[in-house]
Structures are given as structure tokens and as C-alpha cells.
Scaffold this active site. Structure first.
Site, PDB file in Angstrom:
ATOM      1  N   ARG A 176       0.815  -1.220   0.000  1.00 48.52           N
ATOM      2  CA  ARG A 176       0.000   0.000   0.000  1.00 48.52           C
ATOM      3  C   ARG A 176       0.852   1.276   0.000  1.00 48.52           C
ATOM      4  O   ARG A 176       0.395   2.331   0.416  1.00 48.52           O
ATOM      5  CB  ARG A 176      -0.978   0.002   1.177  1.00 48.52           C
TER       6      ARG A 176
ATOM      7  N   LYS B 225       2.396  11.268 -11.311  1.00 45.41           N
ATOM      8  CA  LYS B 225       1.555  10.383 -12.109  1.00 45.41           C
ATOM      9  C   LYS B 225       2.336   9.105 -12.390  1.00 45.41           C
ATOM     10  O   LYS B 225       3.376   9.133 -13.054  1.00 45.41           O
ATOM     11  CB  LYS B 225       1.160  11.043 -13.424  1.00 45.41           C
TER      12      LYS B 225
ATOM     13  N   GLU C 249       8.421  17.783 -25.706  1.00 41.30           N
ATOM     14  CA  GLU C 249       7.735  18.178 -24.472  1.00 41.30           C
ATOM     15  C   GLU C 249       8.126  19.593 -24.055  1.00 41.30           C
ATOM     16  O   GLU C 249       7.304  20.340 -23.511  1.00 41.30           O
ATOM     17  CB  GLU C 249       8.047  17.191 -23.346  1.00 41.30           C
TER      18      GLU C 249
ATOM     19  N   LYS D 136       6.244  22.742 -14.651  1.00 39.67           N
ATOM     20  CA  LYS D 136       5.539  21.528 -14.237  1.00 39.67           C
ATOM     21  C   LYS D 136       5.228  21.572 -12.738  1.00 39.67           C
ATOM     22  O   LYS D 136       4.108  21.246 -12.315  1.00 39.67           O
ATOM     23  CB  LYS D 136       6.402  20.300 -14.562  1.00 39.67           C
TER      24      LYS D 136
ATOM     25  N   GLU E 275      -5.542  16.768 -10.790  1.00 39.59           N
ATOM     26  CA  GLU E 275      -6.296  17.149 -11.985  1.00 39.59           C
ATOM     27  C   GLU E 275      -7.794  17.246 -11.714  1.00 39.59           C
ATOM     28  O   GLU E 275      -8.630  16.883 -12.543  1.00 39.59           O
ATOM     29  CB  GLU E 275      -6.026  16.145 -13.115  1.00 39.59           C
TER      30      GLU E 275
ATOM     31  N   ARG F 237      -4.363  21.231 -14.306  1.00 41.45           N
ATOM     32  CA  ARG F 237      -3.305  20.319 -14.741  1.00 41.45           C
ATOM     33  C   ARG F 237      -3.572  19.777 -16.138  1.00 41.45           C
ATOM     34  O   ARG F 237      -2.660  19.310 -16.821  1.00 41.45           O
ATOM     35  CB  ARG F 237      -3.155  19.178 -13.723  1.00 41.45           C
TER      36      ARG F 237
ATOM     37  N   ASN G  38      -1.640  18.355 -21.022  1.00 42.76           N
ATOM     38  CA  ASN G  38      -1.959  17.343 -22.031  1.00 42.76           C
ATOM     39  C   ASN G  38      -2.056  17.911 -23.445  1.00 42.76           C
ATOM     40  O   ASN G  38      -2.551  17.225 -24.350  1.00 42.76           O
ATOM     41  CB  ASN G  38      -3.274  16.646 -21.664  1.00 42.76           C
TER      42      ASN G  38
ATOM     43  N   HIS H  40      -1.456  15.614 -26.363  1.00 47.72           N
ATOM     44  CA  HIS H  40      -1.431  14.238 -25.875  1.00 47.72           C
ATOM     45  C   HIS H  40      -2.673  13.435 -26.228  1.00 47.72           C
ATOM     46  O   HIS H  40      -2.628  12.210 -26.264  1.00 47.72           O
ATOM     47  CB  HIS H  40      -1.222  14.220 -24.363  1.00 47.72           C
TER      48      HIS H  40
ATOM     49  N   HIS I 158      -1.219  10.256 -27.677  1.00 49.29           N
ATOM     50  CA  HIS I 158      -1.354   8.952 -27.045  1.00 49.29           C
ATOM     51  C   HIS I 158      -2.054   7.960 -27.965  1.00 49.29           C
ATOM     52  O   HIS I 158      -1.712   6.765 -28.004  1.00 49.29           O
ATOM     53  CB  HIS I 158      -2.130   9.070 -25.732  1.00 49.29           C
TER      54      HIS I 158
ATOM     55  N   HIS J 179       7.249   8.427 -27.714  1.00 48.17           N
ATOM     56  CA  HIS J 179       6.300   9.334 -27.074  1.00 48.17           C
ATOM     57  C   HIS J 179       6.418  10.771 -27.582  1.00 48.17           C
ATOM     58  O   HIS J 179       5.419  11.397 -27.963  1.00 48.17           O
ATOM     59  CB  HIS J 179       6.483   9.303 -25.559  1.00 48.17           C
TER      60      HIS J 179
END
Length: 362
Positions: free
Chosen positions: A121, A143, A185, A227, A237, A242, A246, A249, A253, A266
Site C-alpha cells: 500500500r 503520475k 515536451e 511543471k 487534476e 493540470r 496534455n 497528448h 497517445h 512518445h
């Protein structure tokens, strides 16, 4: 060396950016509550290049060190690989107090972070990113996750590292393709939040491509600062802030996924996604043709792909239907208003989206 602080109350942490810091990786204060047994997760190539240096630094700090490797490539961001790592951790973790060190690019960082978030956990972890893309983006913000067959990053969590160590000297071993991926990026950050950063890349893309350490350090610091600011304002988010990270993206993606994570890397896919998003922004009368052209020129000067090749429109649209940014069946895109300013729009007509994608296909 520069130190940036990502402020998230009790989850706050420092981002160290500098040159030749890896051998000094022993200086972790007791306040980080790491434990005494470090487990480095990396891939064989990074282990060969940098693993021994990091391990020596940790041992100098009084930590025990074990290393687990996973195959290089996006395919390692899988449930099979993640649970395999946890099985190996459980066999090793007897009478120990472990913490995880993610040594690698975005794949290793996402995977190792996911393992850290879910094993027992949650155990502490550090990010030691070894690619430009990871140093300016994926290693910061918490993330973590793995991919499913139908889409990227569909299983994951928000789980912050205790520290990020971005050593730009590690970037000297990268290929030109990997540097271009990271610069994609960086261009994104310029479009979404900092026109001067965009101009910096325009002026300095040549020395950046040649891996000039001073230019790279300046770039990593500027992007990390953006960032950190965005994540601090909207960690999970939930406020929509946030989401601007993206830009490019949604289609990017989808292009990655449709190509089986082999056709485009990427940053290349994000560059194509940014070109589509800019075209869509022009079509919706948000962005000027001149600024769209400026973005196109910079991406092309860096050497990023100009056209989507080897994929059909249907193959791109299929993974887009699983995009996490879509809400209540409505699509959601980050679109550009100017260089340095974006907005989030929902419910864009499918015909406009298809037209924008087609305009960027070979």
C-alpha cells in the site's frame, strides 16, 4: 546545481537539477524517511551506463542496495511486469525497510512509481530520470501507472516521489532521437505556459540537439519550474488546471497506442498531436495561422515527424475513445490561443477532429 521546491503540503519535495550529481546520491536527510534498503528499478542498458555510479553513491550514504531490471521499452509498462516486480520485491523484502529508486526514462519512472504506490500500500520512492523527456516532464508530479491493451496509462495513481534528481550529465549518452523526444515536451511547455521558453528553444535548438550541458540544464530548470507550478495548483487534476499539460497528448497517445508503441516514440507522437491540436485550434478560430506555422517550423527544425504515417484514421480514433480526458462521453481537447496560452474545450464536433487529423496524415 539548482533546487526547485514542489509544494504539496506534507507531500512537498525538492527537484535537484545539475551536472554530475549521480555519484553524490548519498545525501538524503532523515526527514525524507526513506528506510535503509534501496531497491533500484532500471533496465539493462541504463544499469550498464549509470547503475554502478548510483549504487556507489547510495552505499556511501549507508544504504544497502539491490537492483531489479526490466526490459527496455513501453511493453514493460504492463500488469505482468509490475506484478512480477512485486513478487521479486516480496521475496527480497525480509527484515528490511525498503525504498524504491526509479533509474531510467518515462517507462521506468511510471512503472517503478506504480510498484512503489501499490506494494504494501505504498513505499517511499525517488525519481532519478535519465532521459530529457523524463527530466522535464514525467518524473515530476506523481503520475504513475501502467498501460492496458486498449490504451496508455489506464491503470495508475497519483503518488509523489520523495525527491527528484535530474542530472543532465546522464543525457550525454542519449541518442539524437531521444533528445528530439524530450524537446517535443519542452515545446509543449512553451505553448501552454511560457512564450519566452518557446523562444528559447527556437534560438537554441541546435546546441540542445548537440547536448550542450549548459543549455540542457537551463531547459530542464525552466520546464521543471512550470511543471511544479501546475502540479502544485492542481495535483490530482480535479480543478482542470493540470489538464493543460496534455496539449498534444489526446491525439499523441492515440497515435502511440495505434502504432503498438513501436511506430512512434512518445515525443514524436506528442509532436504529431500538437500539430493536429494547432490545426484544430486554427479551424476553431482560436489560433492564428502565423502561430500555427511557427509551431510547425520549430517542430520540423528539431527533426520531429511532420506527418502521421502507417496508420489509418480509424486506428487512431479507436484508442481516443478511451482517453481519460473525455468526460461523460464528451471529448476534451487542450487547444492553443497563442504561443504561451491554451484553453480546454469540450464537445468538439467529430467532423472537425477528423478533418484536423486527416490534414496531418501522409
Amino acid at each position: 546545481m539548482q533546487v526547485l521546491r514542489l509544494r504539496l503540503k506534507e507531500r512537498s519535495y525538492d527537484i535537484f537539477v545539475g551536472n554530475r550529481m549521480l555519484a553524490k546520491a548519498s545525501g538524503y536527510p532523515p526527514s525524507l524517511s526513506l528506510g535503509k534498503d534501496a531497491v533500484i528499478i532500471t533496465n539493462p542498458l541504463i544499469q550498464e551506463l549509470h547503475g554502478k555510479t548510483l549504487a556507489l553513491g547510495l552505499k556511501r550514504g549507508g544504504f544497502s542496495v539491490a537492483t531489479l531490471t526490466v526490459p527496455d521499452g513501453e511493453q514493460s509498462k504492463s500488469a505482468k511486469c509490475a506484478f512480477g516486480l512485486m513478487e521479486r520485491l516480496a521475496r527480497y523484502d525480509v527484515d528490511k525497510k525498503i525504498f524504491i529508486v526509479a533509474l531510467g526514462g518515462g517507462v521506468v519512472g511510471d512503472l517503478a512509481g506504480f510498484v512503489a504506490a501499490t506494494y504494501k500500500r505504498g513505499v517511499p520512492f525517488l525519481q532519478v530520470p535519465t532521459t530529457l523527456l523524463a527530466q522535464i516532464d514525467s518524473a515530476i508530479g506523481g503520475k504513475v501507472g501502467i498501460d492496458l491493451a486498449v490504451g496508455k496509462n489506464l491503470v495508475g495513481a497519483f503518488y509523489q516521489p520523495r525527491r527528484v534528481l535530474s542530472d543532465v550529465s546522464l543525457l550525454s549518452t542519449l541518442s539524437a532521437r531521444q533528445i528530439r523526444n524530450g524537446l517535443a515536451e519542452a515545446v509543449k511547455y512553451g505553448v501552454i505556459a511560457d512564450a519566452e521558453l518557446f523562444h528559447y528553444v527556437e534560438r537554441n535548438y541546435a546546441p540542445l540537439l548537440l547536448k550542450d550541458p549548459k543549455c540542457l540544464e537551463e531547459l530542464v530548470v525552466r520546464c521543471s519550474r512550470i511543471k511544479a507550478r501546475v502540479v502544485a495548483a492542481d495535483e490530482q487534476e480535479t480543478k482542470g488546471l493540470r489538464t493543460i499539460l496534455n496539449f498534444g497528448h489526446t491525439v499523441g497517445h492515440a497515435v502511440e497506442s495505434a502504432g503498438g508503441y513501436k511506430l512512434y516514440q512518445h515525443g514524436e507522437a506528442v509532436a504529431l498531436g500538437m500539430r493536429v491540436a494547432a490545426t484544430l485550434s486554427v479551424g476553431m478560430k482560436l489560433l492564428s495561422v502565423e502561430d500555427c506555422g511557427r509551431l510547425d517550423r520549430l517542430l520540423s527544425c528539431i527533426g520531429l515527424p511532420q506527418r502521421i504515417r502507417g496508420l489509418s484514421l480509424a486506428r487512431i480514433l479507436k484508442p481516443m475513445a478511451h482517453d481519460k480526458k473525455f468526460q461523460s462521453g464528451r471529448n476534451r481537447f487542450v487547444l492553443a490561443r497563442d504561443i504561451g496560452r491554451v484553453i480546454v474545450r469540450e464537445g468538439i464536433p467529430q467532423a472537425l477532429i477528423k478533418k484536423a487529423i486527416r490534414s496531418r496524415m501522409a
